[in-house]
Design a protein around this motif. Structure first.
Motif, mmCIF file in Angstrom:
data_model
loop_
_atom_site.group_PDB
_atom_site.id
_atom_site.type_symbol
_atom_site.label_atom_id
_atom_site.label_comp_id
_atom_site.label_asym_id
_atom_site.label_seq_id
_atom_site.Cartn_x
_atom_site.Cartn_y
_atom_site.Cartn_z
ATOM 1 N N ASP A 106 0.833 -1.250 -0.271
ATOM 2 C CA ASP A 106 -0.016 -0.129 0.011
ATOM 3 C C ASP A 106 0.882 1.284 0.074
ATOM 4 O OD1 ASP A 106 -2.615 -1.279 0.158
ATOM 5 O OD2 ASP A 106 -2.162 -1.713 2.174
ATOM 6 N N TYR A 107 1.797 1.096 0.749
ATOM 7 C CA TYR A 107 2.886 2.601 0.743
ATOM 8 C C TYR A 107 3.688 2.642 -0.593
ATOM 9 C CZ TYR A 107 7.157 5.051 1.796
ATOM 10 O OH TYR A 107 8.237 5.879 1.630
ATOM 11 N N GLU A 108 3.930 1.747 -1.163
ATOM 12 C CA GLU A 108 4.798 1.753 -2.379
ATOM 13 C C GLU A 108 3.809 2.172 -3.421
ATOM 14 O OE1 GLU A 108 6.511 -2.090 -3.014
ATOM 15 O OE2 GLU A 108 8.066 -1.633 -1.289
ATOM 16 N N ARG A 109 2.668 1.773 -3.502
ATOM 17 C CA ARG A 109 1.670 2.247 -4.532
ATOM 18 C C ARG A 109 1.210 3.705 -4.272
ATOM 19 N NH1 ARG A 109 -0.871 -3.040 -3.978
ATOM 20 N NH2 ARG A 109 -2.154 -2.450 -2.313
ATOM 21 N N ALA A 110 0.992 4.135 -2.926
ATOM 22 C CA ALA A 110 0.916 5.510 -2.671
ATOM 23 C C ALA A 110 2.119 6.284 -3.172
ATOM 24 C CB ALA A 110 0.562 5.674 -1.130
ATOM 25 N N VAL A 111 3.359 5.708 -2.804
ATOM 26 C CA VAL A 111 4.425 6.724 -3.406
ATOM 27 C C VAL A 111 4.390 6.943 -5.037
ATOM 28 C CG1 VAL A 111 6.985 6.458 -3.484
ATOM 29 C CG2 VAL A 111 5.870 5.913 -1.382
#
Length: 455
Positions: free
Chosen positions: A393-398
């Motif tokens: 989820d974090y990497e997609r948000a970045v």
């Protein structure tokens, strides 16, 4: 003692009456007043022991003559000063018409001698007993070292000295009792307690822990020490002291702090519960005080259709913008609680009540180190599941932030491992970007608009 010359008799009172009038009059003559003053000071310093030398300078003819008559011989002078052994003076008085030592004579002359050395010893002994007793009581608070660090710091400040041993002992006992209540409640996750209620329990008055009282300062220093904080910084001003009370589950009042909620439909049928359900049906956010949270009959939570079941999903967010967006989107089949940053006492109390009725808590917050630390606390304390908080989820948000060409917010501070995903910290370190909750609103709203996942 040789026969004295006639002098004016000293005034008679209850103390001098125990001496023969003539003896009292002679001993009370002005020529002996400096001798008695010197003797009293030496006796008080000696613990009432008649020893040492009394030295008097610039001795007058009258004084030298009186000294000689008192001691039974001429008193030699050196450079106009006399040196008189106190033990010899004591012995002469006992063998004279006075029939008592120098302490008794001074008392009879209305100049009672205080045992200052003995008083100091007694005071030291009393204070030692105070700290020993307080140390034993404080040691029962916890197996950790903080109670002893707290007590040692209190002792070193000397802030209790003016109260005297008994007053300090009583106050320390109350402080330990108050800290014991706080520690016991924290250990068992009991509900919060009002400061007035705690004060009534410990001191017998609801104002015993009011801001500015010595007891309040003692207890706050203990709370700060237990939390690993610097007591001076943690109690520097009124807002800091209120925050410290709240961190220990003690509320200064039950109405000034609120928790932002949305879509909560409690099971009770009273006017409070009906009001919450009606606001939820109309998509209106609600701020609840601690007092309101405590009196609502929560039971199980219901959805828009009125069905009730254990395990109802309650989303928990960090930023009020998520609640605002859900209300603006007209989402009425969701339940939200907002921590508004680091959760206050009322937030923690509500989450605990929702957990206790079987609600499933699902948490989302900021992707920065303080945000991960906060998520860890919510997950650990309330068993909350992560909501869009994985490394993926974090990497997609970045990636989404980069596609929008949004300015990157640098990730700062010490890394924090996420209890729900061991890969999250590594991903955050690799990307070095902080993602705040507001930047993923579209994803969160999509989740809120979709059917709740199965338990």
């Amino acid at each position: 003692m040789t026969a004295p010359r006639p002098v004016a008799a000293a005034p008679q009172n209850a103390l001098t009456a125990s001496l023969p009038a003539a003896t009292a009059g002679w001993l009370g003559q002005p020529a002996l007043s400096r001798l008695w003053d010197s003797a009293r000071r030496r006796l008080e310093a000696n613990g009432l022991q008649a020893r040492g030398i009394l030295r008097l300078g610039n001795v007058t003819v009258e004084e030298r003559e009186a000294f000689g008559q008192l001691l039974g011989g001429t008193v030699p002078l050196r450079d106009g000063a006399a040196a008189i052994r106190l033990d010899l003076l004591d012995a002469r008085l006992r063998a004279s018409a006075a029939a008592r030592g120098v302490v008794g004579v001074l008392t009879a002359l209305g100049q009672p001698v205080q045992d200052r050395a003995g008083a100091r010893r007694a005071s030291r002994d009393a204070w030692d007993e105070v700290w020993v007793d307080a140390g034993q009581a404080a040691g029962a608070l916890s197996d950790e070292e903080w109670p002893h660090r707290w007590l040692n710091a209190v002792r070193q400040t000397g802030s209790l000295t003016r109260l005297g041993p008994q007053g300090a002992s009583d106050l320390l006992a109350q402080a330990v009792t108050a800290l014991a209540v706080v520690v016991r409640r924290a250990g068992t996750e009991q509900r919060v307690v009002g400061r007035g209620e705690l004060a009534q329990q410990v001191t017998g008055t609801a104002h015993g822990l009011d801001d500015g009282t010595v007891l309040a300062r003692l207890v706050l220093r203990g709370i700060a020490t237990a939390a690993g904080e610097d007591p001076a910084s943690a109690t520097r001003d009124a807002p800091a002291r209120r925050a410290l009370w709240r961190s220990a589950g003690v509320v200064v009042d039950e109405v000034s702090s609120t928790v932002l909620t949305y879509g909560l439909r409690p099971a009770g049928t009273g006017w409070r519960e009906r009001g919450l359900v009606e606001r939820a049906d109309h998509g209106q956010e609600t701020h609840l005080t601690l007092r309101e949270v405590a009196v609502v009959e929560w039971g199980t939570l219901a959805g828009t259709g009125g069905s009730r079941a254990a395990g109802a999903l309650v989303r928990v967010c960090e930023n009020p913008r998520v609640v605002e967006a859900a209300a603006s989107a007209g989402l009425t089949d969701v339940a939200l609680v907002c921590t508004a940053g680091n959760p206050s006492t009322v937030v923690l109390d509500l989450l605990g009540r929702l957990r206790d009725i079987g609600a499933r808590l699902s948490y989302h917050g900021d992707f920065d180190w303080p945000g991960v630390a906060l998520a860890n606390r919510v997950a650990t304390r309330f068993g909350a599941e992560p909501w869009r908080m994985s490394a993926d989820d974090y990497e997609r948000a970045v990636g989404e932030s980069q596609r929008r060409a949004a300015p990157a917010l640098a990730l700062r501070g010490e890394p924090v491992e996420a209890v729900w995903d061991p890969e999250l910290a590594a991903s955050m370190i690799a990307c070095g970007v902080a993602i705040h909750e507001e930047s993923v609103l579209e994803t969160l709203l999509a989740d809120l608009g979709a059917p709740a996942p199965a338990a």
